[in-house]
Design an enzyme around this catalytic site. Sequence first.
Site, mmCIF file in Angstrom:
data_model
loop_
_atom_site.group_PDB
_atom_site.id
_atom_site.type_symbol
_atom_site.label_atom_id
_atom_site.label_comp_id
_atom_site.label_asym_id
_atom_site.label_seq_id
_atom_site.Cartn_x
_atom_site.Cartn_y
_atom_site.Cartn_z
ATOM 1 N N GLU A 1 7.078 -2.639 -14.518
ATOM 2 C CA GLU A 1 6.981 -4.096 -14.288
ATOM 3 C C GLU A 1 6.308 -4.749 -15.483
ATOM 4 O OE1 GLU A 1 5.030 -4.551 -10.490
ATOM 5 O OE2 GLU A 1 6.761 -3.796 -9.403
ATOM 6 N N HIS B 1 3.604 -15.992 -8.763
ATOM 7 C CA HIS B 1 4.677 -15.036 -9.078
ATOM 8 C C HIS B 1 5.853 -15.836 -9.616
ATOM 9 C CE1 HIS B 1 7.545 -11.804 -8.879
ATOM 10 N NE2 HIS B 1 6.579 -10.969 -8.543
ATOM 11 N N ARG C 1 3.281 -11.874 -16.135
ATOM 12 C CA ARG C 1 3.864 -12.889 -15.247
ATOM 13 C C ARG C 1 3.308 -14.290 -15.421
ATOM 14 N NH1 ARG C 1 2.375 -10.201 -9.504
ATOM 15 N NH2 ARG C 1 3.842 -8.695 -10.268
ATOM 16 N N HIS D 1 0.749 -16.494 -5.368
ATOM 17 C CA HIS D 1 1.000 -15.105 -4.985
ATOM 18 C C HIS D 1 -0.279 -14.302 -4.764
ATOM 19 C CE1 HIS D 1 3.315 -11.423 -4.868
ATOM 20 N NE2 HIS D 1 2.670 -10.922 -5.909
ATOM 21 N N ARG E 1 -3.950 -10.558 -13.201
ATOM 22 C CA ARG E 1 -3.722 -9.227 -12.627
ATOM 23 C C ARG E 1 -2.432 -8.604 -13.148
ATOM 24 N NH1 ARG E 1 -0.803 -7.258 -7.799
ATOM 25 N NH2 ARG E 1 0.064 -9.357 -7.781
HETATM 26 P P1 FAD Z 1 -3.980 -8.056 3.439
HETATM 27 O O1 FAD Z 1 -2.988 -6.994 3.367
HETATM 28 O O2 FAD Z 1 -3.539 -9.446 3.239
HETATM 29 O O3 FAD Z 1 -4.700 -7.971 4.865
HETATM 30 C C1 FAD Z 1 -5.620 -8.963 5.254
HETATM 31 C C2 FAD Z 1 -5.858 -8.818 6.726
HETATM 32 O O4 FAD Z 1 -6.957 -9.617 7.132
HETATM 33 C C3 FAD Z 1 -4.686 -9.268 7.587
HETATM 34 O O5 FAD Z 1 -4.548 -8.313 8.596
HETATM 35 C C4 FAD Z 1 -5.154 -10.597 8.170
HETATM 36 O O6 FAD Z 1 -4.584 -10.906 9.409
HETATM 37 C C5 FAD Z 1 -6.630 -10.316 8.322
HETATM 38 N N1 FAD Z 1 -7.486 -11.499 8.372
HETATM 39 C C6 FAD Z 1 -7.576 -12.503 7.463
HETATM 40 N N2 FAD Z 1 -8.505 -13.391 7.851
HETATM 41 C C7 FAD Z 1 -9.016 -12.946 9.020
HETATM 42 C C8 FAD Z 1 -9.988 -13.442 9.922
HETATM 43 N N3 FAD Z 1 -10.639 -14.589 9.710
HETATM 44 N N4 FAD Z 1 -10.264 -12.727 11.039
HETATM 45 C C9 FAD Z 1 -9.592 -11.570 11.306
HETATM 46 N N5 FAD Z 1 -8.650 -11.063 10.492
HETATM 47 C C10 FAD Z 1 -8.366 -11.740 9.354
HETATM 48 N N6 FAD Z 1 0.474 -5.740 -4.841
HETATM 49 C C11 FAD Z 1 0.796 -4.573 -5.447
HETATM 50 O O7 FAD Z 1 -0.081 -3.844 -5.917
HETATM 51 N N7 FAD Z 1 2.097 -4.209 -5.544
HETATM 52 C C12 FAD Z 1 3.111 -4.968 -5.057
HETATM 53 O O8 FAD Z 1 4.262 -4.590 -5.143
HETATM 54 C C13 FAD Z 1 2.791 -6.183 -4.437
HETATM 55 N N8 FAD Z 1 3.771 -6.998 -3.968
HETATM 56 C C14 FAD Z 1 3.424 -8.101 -3.261
HETATM 57 C C15 FAD Z 1 4.423 -8.861 -2.685
HETATM 58 C C16 FAD Z 1 4.103 -9.938 -1.892
HETATM 59 C C17 FAD Z 1 5.195 -10.755 -1.271
HETATM 60 C C18 FAD Z 1 2.743 -10.282 -1.689
HETATM 61 C C19 FAD Z 1 2.372 -11.437 -0.834
HETATM 62 C C20 FAD Z 1 1.744 -9.553 -2.307
HETATM 63 C C21 FAD Z 1 2.067 -8.457 -3.084
HETATM 64 N N9 FAD Z 1 1.091 -7.686 -3.693
HETATM 65 C C22 FAD Z 1 1.428 -6.530 -4.322
HETATM 66 C C23 FAD Z 1 -0.315 -7.977 -3.483
HETATM 67 C C24 FAD Z 1 -0.856 -7.048 -2.390
HETATM 68 O O9 FAD Z 1 0.124 -6.933 -1.379
HETATM 69 C C25 FAD Z 1 -2.128 -7.567 -1.765
HETATM 70 O O10 FAD Z 1 -3.044 -7.928 -2.749
HETATM 71 C C26 FAD Z 1 -2.750 -6.486 -0.904
HETATM 72 O O11 FAD Z 1 -1.805 -6.022 0.034
HETATM 73 C C27 FAD Z 1 -3.955 -7.044 -0.178
HETATM 74 O O12 FAD Z 1 -4.372 -6.110 0.770
HETATM 75 P P2 FAD Z 1 -5.611 -6.470 1.667
HETATM 76 O O13 FAD Z 1 -5.779 -5.346 2.613
HETATM 77 O O14 FAD Z 1 -6.750 -6.866 0.825
HETATM 78 O O15 FAD Z 1 -5.179 -7.800 2.444
HETATM 79 C C1 SIN Z 2 6.407 -7.592 -7.294
HETATM 80 O O1 SIN Z 2 6.990 -6.693 -6.678
HETATM 81 O O2 SIN Z 2 6.930 -8.274 -8.168
HETATM 82 C C2 SIN Z 2 5.009 -7.890 -6.934
HETATM 83 C C3 SIN Z 2 4.152 -6.909 -7.558
HETATM 84 C C4 SIN Z 2 2.741 -7.386 -7.469
HETATM 85 O O3 SIN Z 2 2.480 -8.498 -7.043
HETATM 86 O O4 SIN Z 2 1.878 -6.606 -7.871
#
Ligand code: FAD
Ligand code: SIN
Length: 526
Positions: A113, A241, A288, A349, A384
């Site tokens: 990427e 993004h 990006r 994003h 990032r």
């Molecule tokens: P999340 O997975 O967002 O989980 C947060 C949790 O907290 C959720 O369950 C939510 O309901 C809960 N929550 C929030 N507020 C509260 C509250 N007040 N009370 C109770 N629960 C709450 N990163 C990569 O490294 N590779 C990728 O390919 C990639 N692709 C992506 C594609 C998309 C479309 C998106 C949106 C993001 C992508 N990212 C990617 C970024 C990555 O997915 C996120 O940064 C990562 O998953 C965050 O994980 P997390 O556990 O911190 O938060």
């Molecule tokens: C993507 O698949 O383009 C998202 C990857 C990322 O947000 O890290």
Amino acid sequence: MNREADFLVIGSGVAGLSYALKVAEFGRVTLVTKGTLDESNTTYAQGGISAVTYDPDSFEKHVQDTLTCGAGMCNEEAVRMVVREAPAQIRQLVQWGAEFDLNSQGAYDLHREGGHSEHRILHHKDSTGAEVQRALIQQARAHRNIEILEHHFAIDLVTQHHLGKMVRRYTPDTACYGAYVLDLQTQQVGTFLARITVLATGGTGNVYHTTTNPPVATGDGTAMVYRAKGVVENMAYVQFHPTALYNAGDRPSFLITEALRGFGALLRTKDGREFMHKYDERGALAPRDIVARAIDNEMKMRGDDFVYLDVTHKPADEIRQHFPNICKKCLSIGIDVAKDYIPVAPAAHYICGGVRVNLDGLSSIKNLYAVGETACTGLHGANRLASNSLIEAVVYADRAAKRSLQDVGSAALQQGIPDWDYEGTSHPEEMVLIAQSYKEVQQIMSYYVGIVRSNIRLERAFARLGILYKETEQLYRVSTLTQQLCELRNLIQLGYLIIKEAYAMRESRGLHYSIDYPPKKAEREA
Ligand code: FAD
Ligand code: SIN
């Protein structure tokens, strides 16, 4: 209902679930999440998870790519630590049951990427996050020491403030004793006490109108820490993004993974001209922020709502094999990716800033950890590198688990915390006020605090947001709590933090780009 646990985990994405699984062998875990267990940014992650696996890749190359992308703002110690510990955490995910694609020789099939000098992205087709989330949920549900509470919304951290000790600013003695949690089914607020509290509340995409993040991403954890006088930083660095599918009305915007550009997709204006080489010699695979600004500029110059992503020159069977999810979504709106150009536009994003933590995920508040997207670890700096966030979340969950297991014995359950005070509140009569203010915040942030900023736009956003802040705080004081009201309040506070930090900057750097401080030529080319 009130509760007590050794560990209170708030959030059920990759960060919260993997932390919970690591500590559950040693104590009782209560895990709350505001939606269903699978509703998280993690579930939507497409491209993959970065880690060094084979030659010619090396830790040093991954470190240098991350530092370059971070534009001088990374904490090099954090970068080296994450890169070094990534392979072990990949093995841990595999042990928990996550499956990553293999090539015909049985080795990991690695994608590349933007900003990566090597192929180093492990993936599960184009739905890596959903696969990781599936495996973790299966493990967490089966664990007898993890109590899972869906539809439970954490409102605020419990600190000394709730013992009647007014906390006006951060002091090193500030400690966390748990959180007040709203049961969204009964509408009752419970006092959830814990020896260790972990914020894993994810991203903030919904502060903007167009985002790839699901509706749960409202930055609640960061806002809670800010209100508890903990340290929050780097909020100006919001990642857009470049390529979200342009399909008016889709919320969240469907992502077209950067891996598609790694696979050879090109960006074209509506009249079919390739344009990225005008902006960067790396073309569509430039980092990006550069690609997002280039698209933003082309759209503004031409008055278009989108540009095209073109992968029609690649073999159709390979496209379908690597990107089945994208093919399916596009086909559902009449686009055959192997034959047609895909309309795309940038969308909010990821946020690089958040709750400041040390190398063990410990925040500035005692007994409070932050892991995953809500944390600011120093890995990403001002920008990032793609696919560095899932790996950051698992590495820091592991570090935080190890450190909190050392601390949990000396952290007592706090006595004397009062129950939530409902006095003088009633159900808000006009929910439309909340819904409308929510949209206004998103519009203000999108129009004035987006990919390209200026002092005058930031001043205007600040003034507009100030009005919404006053109105919402007034409503909050007299209303029984609802999820929408709490989220609105959090979004306003995040918007404020983003604007305040952006306004204080006297330069363009990484994801913060101001027309008042155009980057010098050398920086632009770095
Ligand atoms: P999340 O997975 O967002 O989980 C947060 C949790 O907290 C959720 O369950 C939510 O309901 C809960 N929550 C929030 N507020 C509260 C509250 N007040 N009370 C109770 N629960 C709450 N990163 C990569 O490294 N590779 C990728 O390919 C990639 N692709 C992506 C594609 C998309 C479309 C998106 C949106 C993001 C992508 N990212 C990617 C970024 C990555 O997915 C996120 O940064 C990562 O998953 C965050 O994980 P997390 O556990 O911190 O938060
Ligand atoms: C993507 O698949 O383009 C998202 C990857 C990322 O947000 O890290």
